[in-house]
Motif scaffolding. Sequence first.
Motif, short mmCIF file in Angstrom:
data_model
loop_
_atom_site.label_atom_id
_atom_site.label_comp_id
_atom_site.label_asym_id
_atom_site.label_seq_id
_atom_site.Cartn_x
_atom_site.Cartn_y
_atom_site.Cartn_z
N ARG A 198 21.70 30.07 21.56
CA ARG A 198 21.86 30.64 20.22
C ARG A 198 23.12 31.50 20.10
N GLN A 199 24.13 31.17 20.87
CA GLN A 199 25.41 31.87 20.83
C GLN A 199 26.54 30.85 20.65
N THR A 200 27.38 31.07 19.64
CA THR A 200 28.50 30.17 19.40
C THR A 200 29.76 30.97 19.10
N ALA A 201 30.86 30.24 19.00
CA ALA A 201 32.15 30.85 18.67
C ALA A 201 32.37 30.94 17.17
N LEU A 202 31.34 30.66 16.37
CA LEU A 202 31.46 30.71 14.91
C LEU A 202 31.66 32.14 14.45
N ALA A 203 32.74 32.39 13.71
CA ALA A 203 32.99 33.72 13.16
C ALA A 203 32.09 33.98 11.95
N PRO A 204 31.85 35.25 11.62
CA PRO A 204 30.96 35.57 10.49
C PRO A 204 31.38 34.96 9.16
N ASP A 205 32.68 34.71 8.99
CA ASP A 205 33.15 34.18 7.71
C ASP A 205 33.47 32.69 7.79
N GLU A 206 32.90 31.99 8.80
CA GLU A 206 33.17 30.57 8.98
C GLU A 206 31.90 29.73 8.82
N MET A 207 32.11 28.45 8.55
CA MET A 207 31.03 27.49 8.51
C MET A 207 31.50 26.19 9.17
N ILE A 208 30.57 25.46 9.78
CA ILE A 208 30.89 24.14 10.30
C ILE A 208 31.01 23.18 9.13
N THR A 209 32.09 22.41 9.11
CA THR A 209 32.26 21.43 8.05
C THR A 209 32.02 20.00 8.55
N SER A 210 32.38 19.72 9.80
CA SER A 210 32.16 18.37 10.32
C SER A 210 32.19 18.38 11.84
N VAL A 211 31.74 17.27 12.38
CA VAL A 211 31.76 17.03 13.83
C VAL A 211 32.49 15.71 14.05
N LEU A 212 33.49 15.71 14.94
CA LEU A 212 34.28 14.51 15.20
C LEU A 212 33.97 13.96 16.59
N VAL A 213 33.57 12.71 16.63
CA VAL A 213 33.37 11.99 17.90
C VAL A 213 34.64 11.20 18.17
N PRO A 214 35.37 11.49 19.25
CA PRO A 214 36.64 10.79 19.53
C PRO A 214 36.46 9.28 19.63
N LYS A 215 37.46 8.55 19.17
CA LYS A 215 37.33 7.10 19.06
C LYS A 215 37.14 6.42 20.40
N GLU A 216 37.63 7.02 21.51
CA GLU A 216 37.46 6.37 22.80
C GLU A 216 35.99 6.30 23.24
N CYS A 217 35.13 7.11 22.60
CA CYS A 217 33.70 7.10 22.93
C CYS A 217 32.89 6.24 21.97
N LEU A 218 33.58 5.49 21.13
CA LEU A 218 32.91 4.59 20.19
C LEU A 218 32.99 3.15 20.70
N HIS A 219 31.95 2.37 20.40
CA HIS A 219 31.93 0.95 20.75
C HIS A 219 32.04 0.73 22.26
N VAL A 220 31.49 1.64 23.03
CA VAL A 220 31.41 1.48 24.48
C VAL A 220 29.97 1.69 24.92
N PRO A 221 29.56 1.15 26.08
CA PRO A 221 28.18 1.31 26.53
C PRO A 221 27.80 2.78 26.67
N GLN A 222 26.59 3.11 26.24
CA GLN A 222 26.12 4.49 26.28
C GLN A 222 24.62 4.54 26.06
N ILE A 223 24.04 5.68 26.40
CA ILE A 223 22.60 5.85 26.22
C ILE A 223 22.26 7.33 26.17
N PHE A 224 21.18 7.64 25.46
CA PHE A 224 20.58 8.98 25.48
C PHE A 224 19.14 8.82 25.95
#
Length: 281
Positions: free
Chosen positions: A151-177
């Motif tokens: 429950r600790q992040t680098a988010l400043a009090p006057d900031e908000m998350i707008t988006s999350v970017l997954v780099p393209k090299e990690c797309l369309h490759v084998p993976q699992i969760f």
Amino acid sequence: MAWLKPKSVDEALKWMEEYRPKIVCGGTDLFVDWHSRKGLVNAEHWLDIQEISELKQIQMTEEGLSLGAAVTASQIWQDDKLDAFPSLRQAARIVGGWQVQNRASIGGNVANASPAADMVVPLAAARAVIRLSGVNGSRSLPISDFILGPRQTALAPDEMITSVLVPKECLHVPQIFMRHDQRGATDISIVSVAVIAKSSGDQLEWARAAVGAANAVPVILPEEQEALWQGVMDEDKLTRMSELYAASSNPISDVRASAEYRRAMVKVFTARAARQVLGLN
């Protein structure tokens, strides 16, 4: 107390400066145990970002896959664009029941910074980038620099998350969760693992993995250790890699599992996930 519902990021930032509110999207974690957590919220006002359309977009860009902060778990597992990043789709599909999935947002999952957060694990494996906007401008941080602890992040009090970017090299490759829990998706993880890899023939070009629920922050290996994934993978090498992730974990003991059990399961599930991704079964 004001419940603010901005229609744009600009309006949200304006109200953040004026009211100093607590940002809320789905509220699936914050409100579920409100009596014990209300003392942690020192804001008098609330900023509900669910109706900001630009935060609900899933887009393919030149840099990769961009997910708005208010995109829900149900959006993620139903959107065809997530064919490119199935490990996140798998994580989103087991975030609680369908009621939770219809409200829980990816931005909230990241901002909440729970060690057991499911969607954070494939994002950590992919070295996703968190994009922030504030009254003084915008910035981007790797997820490993954004999540600092439970429950600790680098988010400043006057900031908000707008988006999350997954780099393209990690797309369309084998993976699992994968995750290990007591009662299926209705409980939180005892241990979770995401593995992403790229191969050429029998040669592994690279692989990335992250472990959740076994440390204060997701476990990823330093570059020099992660580079050991390269080349031909056999059982000995796979065992060595899984042992490195277990050794890098620092789990807690609680009602769900002991620290010793969690560390053992890190080894088991890292190896199991890697075998499936690399086709070693």
